[in-house]
Design a protein around this motif. Structure first.
Motif, PDB file in Angstrom:
ATOM      1  N   VAL A  79      47.094  38.767  49.273  1.00  0.00           N
ATOM      2  CA  VAL A  79      47.070  39.042  47.735  1.00  0.00           C
ATOM      3  C   VAL A  79      45.890  38.081  47.241  1.00  0.00           C
ATOM      4  O   VAL A  79      46.059  36.811  47.478  1.00  0.00           O
ATOM      5  CB  VAL A  79      48.294  39.375  46.882  1.00  0.00           C
ATOM      6  CG1 VAL A  79      49.030  37.892  46.584  1.00  0.00           C
ATOM      7  CG2 VAL A  79      47.999  40.007  45.525  1.00  0.00           C
ATOM      8  N   GLY A  80      45.256  38.502  46.228  1.00  0.00           N
ATOM      9  CA  GLY A  80      44.338  37.274  45.382  1.00  0.00           C
ATOM     10  C   GLY A  80      43.433  36.948  46.431  1.00  0.00           C
ATOM     11  O   GLY A  80      42.592  37.494  47.115  1.00  0.00           O
ATOM     12  N   GLY A  81      43.328  35.648  46.400  1.00  0.00           N
ATOM     13  CA  GLY A  81      42.253  34.820  47.168  1.00  0.00           C
ATOM     14  C   GLY A  81      42.671  34.960  48.543  1.00  0.00           C
ATOM     15  O   GLY A  81      41.633  34.659  49.526  1.00  0.00           O
ATOM     16  N   SER A  82      43.821  35.475  48.960  1.00  0.00           N
ATOM     17  CA  SER A  82      44.012  35.677  50.539  1.00  0.00           C
ATOM     18  C   SER A  82      43.501  36.815  51.207  1.00  0.00           C
ATOM     19  O   SER A  82      43.494  36.695  52.242  1.00  0.00           O
ATOM     20  CB  SER A  82      45.650  35.485  50.466  1.00  0.00           C
ATOM     21  OG  SER A  82      46.264  34.123  50.233  1.00  0.00           O
ATOM     22  N   ILE A 132      48.765  36.922  55.425  1.00  0.00           N
ATOM     23  CA  ILE A 132      48.098  35.618  54.986  1.00  0.00           C
ATOM     24  C   ILE A 132      48.729  35.151  53.602  1.00  0.00           C
ATOM     25  O   ILE A 132      48.939  36.095  52.741  1.00  0.00           O
ATOM     26  CB  ILE A 132      46.585  35.803  54.659  1.00  0.00           C
ATOM     27  CG1 ILE A 132      45.814  36.598  55.829  1.00  0.00           C
ATOM     28  CG2 ILE A 132      46.018  34.678  54.171  1.00  0.00           C
ATOM     29  CD1 ILE A 132      44.606  37.016  55.514  1.00  0.00           C
ATOM     30  N   ASN A 135      51.098  29.706  50.161  1.00  0.00           N
ATOM     31  CA  ASN A 135      52.348  29.436  49.668  1.00  0.00           C
ATOM     32  C   ASN A 135      53.164  30.600  49.970  1.00  0.00           C
ATOM     33  O   ASN A 135      53.042  31.565  49.294  1.00  0.00           O
ATOM     34  CB  ASN A 135      52.270  28.780  48.433  1.00  0.00           C
ATOM     35  CG  ASN A 135      54.020  28.701  47.810  1.00  0.00           C
ATOM     36  OD1 ASN A 135      54.689  28.580  48.684  1.00  0.00           O
ATOM     37  ND2 ASN A 135      54.165  28.621  46.628  1.00  0.00           N
ATOM     38  N   THR A 138      55.111  34.023  47.526  1.00  0.00           N
ATOM     39  CA  THR A 138      54.382  35.009  46.747  1.00  0.00           C
ATOM     40  C   THR A 138      55.149  36.326  47.050  1.00  0.00           C
ATOM     41  O   THR A 138      55.294  36.774  48.230  1.00  0.00           O
ATOM     42  CB  THR A 138      53.004  35.344  47.054  1.00  0.00           C
ATOM     43  OG1 THR A 138      52.300  33.937  46.816  1.00  0.00           O
ATOM     44  CG2 THR A 138      52.108  36.056  45.847  1.00  0.00           C
ATOM     45  N   PRO A 141      53.180  39.721  49.382  1.00  0.00           N
ATOM     46  CA  PRO A 141      52.778  39.439  50.573  1.00  0.00           C
ATOM     47  C   PRO A 141      54.149  39.433  51.654  1.00  0.00           C
ATOM     48  O   PRO A 141      54.499  40.023  52.551  1.00  0.00           O
ATOM     49  CB  PRO A 141      51.957  38.369  51.183  1.00  0.00           C
ATOM     50  CG  PRO A 141      51.951  37.547  49.735  1.00  0.00           C
ATOM     51  CD  PRO A 141      52.184  38.614  48.763  1.00  0.00           C
ATOM     52  N   PHE A 189      45.968  28.024  57.178  1.00  0.00           N
ATOM     53  CA  PHE A 189      45.323  28.105  55.893  1.00  0.00           C
ATOM     54  C   PHE A 189      45.002  26.725  55.451  1.00  0.00           C
ATOM     55  O   PHE A 189      46.083  26.161  55.201  1.00  0.00           O
ATOM     56  CB  PHE A 189      46.405  28.835  55.046  1.00  0.00           C
ATOM     57  CG  PHE A 189      45.527  29.331  53.756  1.00  0.00           C
ATOM     58  CD1 PHE A 189      44.876  28.647  52.970  1.00  0.00           C
ATOM     59  CD2 PHE A 189      45.885  30.742  53.387  1.00  0.00           C
ATOM     60  CE1 PHE A 189      44.414  29.208  51.731  1.00  0.00           C
ATOM     61  CE2 PHE A 189      45.569  31.236  52.070  1.00  0.00           C
ATOM     62  CZ  PHE A 189      44.579  30.419  51.389  1.00  0.00           C
ATOM     63  N   GLY A 194      41.856  26.225  48.286  1.00  0.00           N
ATOM     64  CA  GLY A 194      42.748  27.454  47.550  1.00  0.00           C
ATOM     65  C   GLY A 194      42.419  28.755  47.952  1.00  0.00           C
ATOM     66  O   GLY A 194      41.407  28.956  48.526  1.00  0.00           O
ATOM     67  N   GLY A 195      43.146  29.826  47.748  1.00  0.00           N
ATOM     68  CA  GLY A 195      42.802  31.215  47.992  1.00  0.00           C
ATOM     69  C   GLY A 195      41.410  31.599  47.717  1.00  0.00           C
ATOM     70  O   GLY A 195      40.718  31.998  48.484  1.00  0.00           O
ATOM     71  N   ARG A 196      40.866  31.495  46.356  1.00  0.00           N
ATOM     72  CA  ARG A 196      39.777  31.960  46.075  1.00  0.00           C
ATOM     73  C   ARG A 196      38.599  31.158  46.704  1.00  0.00           C
ATOM     74  O   ARG A 196      37.366  31.480  46.335  1.00  0.00           O
ATOM     75  CB  ARG A 196      39.608  32.153  44.557  1.00  0.00           C
ATOM     76  CG  ARG A 196      39.509  30.918  43.695  1.00  0.00           C
ATOM     77  CD  ARG A 196      40.036  31.141  42.268  1.00  0.00           C
ATOM     78  NE  ARG A 196      40.216  29.838  41.601  1.00  0.00           N
ATOM     79  CZ  ARG A 196      41.411  29.118  41.491  1.00  0.00           C
ATOM     80  NH1 ARG A 196      42.545  29.560  41.847  1.00  0.00           N
ATOM     81  NH2 ARG A 196      41.654  28.249  40.767  1.00  0.00           N
ATOM     82  N   GLU A 278      39.799  32.854  37.561  1.00  0.00           N
ATOM     83  CA  GLU A 278      40.766  32.116  37.707  1.00  0.00           C
ATOM     84  C   GLU A 278      40.436  30.443  37.992  1.00  0.00           C
ATOM     85  O   GLU A 278      41.318  29.538  37.708  1.00  0.00           O
ATOM     86  CB  GLU A 278      41.438  32.431  39.073  1.00  0.00           C
ATOM     87  CG  GLU A 278      43.032  32.332  39.373  1.00  0.00           C
ATOM     88  CD  GLU A 278      43.475  32.816  40.639  1.00  0.00           C
ATOM     89  OE1 GLU A 278      43.129  32.925  41.428  1.00  0.00           O
ATOM     90  OE2 GLU A 278      44.820  33.482  40.451  1.00  0.00           O
ATOM     91  N   GLN A 404      45.793  26.901  38.945  1.00  0.00           N
ATOM     92  CA  GLN A 404      45.925  28.337  38.331  1.00  0.00           C
ATOM     93  C   GLN A 404      47.371  28.386  37.541  1.00  0.00           C
ATOM     94  O   GLN A 404      48.252  29.207  37.602  1.00  0.00           O
ATOM     95  CB  GLN A 404      45.665  29.466  38.942  1.00  0.00           C
ATOM     96  CG  GLN A 404      46.449  29.769  40.497  1.00  0.00           C
ATOM     97  CD  GLN A 404      46.077  29.029  41.503  1.00  0.00           C
ATOM     98  OE1 GLN A 404      44.916  28.704  41.638  1.00  0.00           O
ATOM     99  NE2 GLN A 404      46.749  28.521  42.412  1.00  0.00           N
ATOM    100  N   LYS A 411      55.118  34.730  37.314  1.00  0.00           N
ATOM    101  CA  LYS A 411      55.736  34.861  38.425  1.00  0.00           C
ATOM    102  C   LYS A 411      57.308  34.219  38.116  1.00  0.00           C
ATOM    103  O   LYS A 411      58.133  34.794  38.769  1.00  0.00           O
ATOM    104  CB  LYS A 411      55.176  33.561  39.413  1.00  0.00           C
ATOM    105  CG  LYS A 411      53.814  34.236  39.960  1.00  0.00           C
ATOM    106  CD  LYS A 411      53.554  33.318  41.080  1.00  0.00           C
ATOM    107  CE  LYS A 411      52.453  33.486  41.934  1.00  0.00           C
ATOM    108  NZ  LYS A 411      51.835  32.521  42.881  1.00  0.00           N
TER     109      LYS A 411
HETATM  110  O1  PA5 Z   1      43.305  31.469  44.500  1.00  0.00           O
HETATM  111  C1  PA5 Z   1      44.337  31.317  44.703  1.00  0.00           C
HETATM  112  O2  PA5 Z   1      44.678  30.327  44.972  1.00  0.00           O
HETATM  113  C2  PA5 Z   1      45.422  32.380  44.313  1.00  0.00           C
HETATM  114  O3  PA5 Z   1      44.743  33.749  43.772  1.00  0.00           O
HETATM  115  C3  PA5 Z   1      46.100  32.886  45.628  1.00  0.00           C
HETATM  116  O4  PA5 Z   1      44.994  33.348  46.488  1.00  0.00           O
HETATM  117  C4  PA5 Z   1      46.859  34.072  45.264  1.00  0.00           C
HETATM  118  O5  PA5 Z   1      47.859  33.777  44.190  1.00  0.00           O
HETATM  119  C5  PA5 Z   1      47.862  34.281  46.714  1.00  0.00           C
HETATM  120  O6  PA5 Z   1      48.715  33.089  46.947  1.00  0.00           O
HETATM  121  P1  PA5 Z   1      49.342  33.009  48.212  1.00  0.00           P
HETATM  122  O7  PA5 Z   1      48.333  32.888  49.394  1.00  0.00           O
HETATM  123  O8  PA5 Z   1      50.231  31.552  48.163  1.00  0.00           O
HETATM  124  O9  PA5 Z   1      50.155  34.044  48.410  1.00  0.00           O
END
Ligand code: PA5
Length: 421
Positions: A79-82, A132, A135, A138, A141, A189, A194-196, A278, A404, A411
């Protein structure tokens, strides 16, 4: 090479003012180019070679080739950056349209319907999955991984583990430990990305490679961009784009509408949205990034952009695909004969020009990113350019780019809600 066309800014921002600002911020720019701003242990993306060197690319390519060969369906859970960088490239290049493997996204929603639909679509196929999480706490995932494991165990018994690759971190309860205990394949990872900011690590590269993207070209596009930006003491177009956004914000243009013209670039737009939102949205003073797909949205929110409020500026993603298709002749007078035989590839550039001129006439600042086409190198270049620019923006705003904290509140609330406390 991607260029930034600033010619439609002049009613609101003169090129001289941008130059002057950049000259006055020489020290800040030098600091950013030396990676001296923000949390130093989060700069794993800053040098592309750090997590995408030859050995890493070989390792990822070997594992991806095996999965690609054997998978009928490939589940990408994150999710998100992942997951956004991989999804941007896979969709941007049309690899999601492939029949083998087909790609199914999970871990990016808590919709029971969407999760059920995704699981149903795996029936009868040879399933491989990549989970992926930097941390592994979340929820999205985490739930998806349970559902996928359960389904795969039902189909493959205990041998299901060899079909799963986890991309995660080291430490108690994290995916490295789980992989060790349960026999999943493991990719790191990187702790410092960071994810993004993870496009040029195993996080982005493995799923791209499974779906057929040329990850070496993708990384080469980014590395060439890195070299150019770092060799220019003024920070090149990464700094310029950040400065323009910063100065426009100060003139009351608080919302940036990124318009893309190829529907395939939808996820690239969403990746951009997350990266800037973000990274920069932390002190009540950042530009709000929003997204539209033209020409479709010109027939919807386009009216508002043109006349609805004086706080929007537009950035156009002039990345156009080519097909060679032409407008066929009509058997009757349908009013479009002036287009007979015209290349369909010329339509999107024409609508981009028409919309940009309409905005300019209305006094809306317009920026244009231009590229010769859409391929792995261009996408790699664009992503590195945007990461560097978001880093510049954070420095201009004086915010920490790599955390972030704001996301944590929802959360905590969600955990409390689900635990019934
Ligand atoms: O950019 C970021 O760090 C966040 O958007 C994360 O990618 C997102 O919250 C997912 O986190 P995680 O990979 O720990 O599940």
């Amino acid at each position: 090479m991607i260029t930034l066309d600033e010619s439609l800014l002049d009613k609101n921002l003169k090129a001289g003012a941008i130059d002057e600002f950049i000259t006055a911020r020489r020290e800040l720019i030098a600091g950013v180019l030396a990676g001296q701003y923000g949390m130093g242990d989060a700069l794993g993306w800053f040098s592309v070679a750090e997590n995408a060197g030859a050995a890493v690319l070989d390792n990822i390519s070997d594992l991806a080739a095996k999965v690609r060969e054997e998978a009928g369906v490939f589940v990408l859970a994150g999710v998100g950056g992942s997951n956004r960088a991989a999804q941007s490239v896979i969709e941007g290049l049309g690899y999601n349209l492939a029949e083998k493997p087909r790609i199914v996204y999970m871990g990016n929603t808590l919709s029971a319907r969407a999760m059920q639909d995704a699981l149903d679509s795996l029936e009868g196929k040879s399933i491989y999955a990549n989970i992926i999480a930097k941390n592994f706490a979340t929820l999205e995932p985490g739930i998806a991984f349970r559902l996928i494991r359960t389904q795969m165990r039902k189909v493959y018994g205990d041998s299901f583990a060899g079909r799963i690759t986890v991309t995660g971190s080291f430490g108690g309860g994290q995916l490295a430990e789980t992989a060790e205990e349960r026999g999943f394949n493991f990719l790191e990872f990187p702790a410092a990305a960071g994810g993004r900011f993870s496009a040029f690590t195993a996080v982005g590269l493995f799923p791209m490679a499974v779906m057929g993207a040329d990850i070496r070209r993708f990384v080469a596009g980014a590395a060439a961009c890195e070299k150019r930006l770092k060799a220019d003491p003024s920070g090149g177009i990464a700094a310029r784009y950040a400065v323009i956004r910063y100065l426009l914000r100060r003139k009351g243009f608080t919302v940036e509408n990124l318009a893309y013209f190829e529907p395939r670039l939808r996820m690239l737009g969403h990746w951009w949205l997350q990266l800037h939102g973000e990274t920069e949205g932390k002190n009540g003073d950042a530009v709000l990034p929003v997204l539209t797909c033209f020409s479709e949205d010109l027939h919807a929110i386009g009216q508002y952009i043109q006349e609805g409020g004086r706080f929007l500026f537009a950035s156009f993603l002039n990345f156009f695909d080519k097909t060679g298709m032409a407008v066929p002749p009509s058997g009757f007078d349908d009013g479009f004969s002036f287009l007979d035989g015209r290349s369909c590839d010329s339509l999107n550039p024409a609508v981009s020009k028409a919309a940009a001129e309409a905005y300019y006439q209305a006094g809306i600042p317009v920026l244009r990113f231009n590229a010769g086409g859409i391929d792995e190198e261009t996408l790699g270049e664009f992503m590195y350019l945007q990461m560097m620019s978001a880093y510049f923006s954070a420095a201009l705003l004086g915010v920490e780019p790599f955390d972030q904290n704001g996301v944590e509140q929802y959360k905590r609330n969600l955990q409390a809600e689900l635990r019934g406390v």
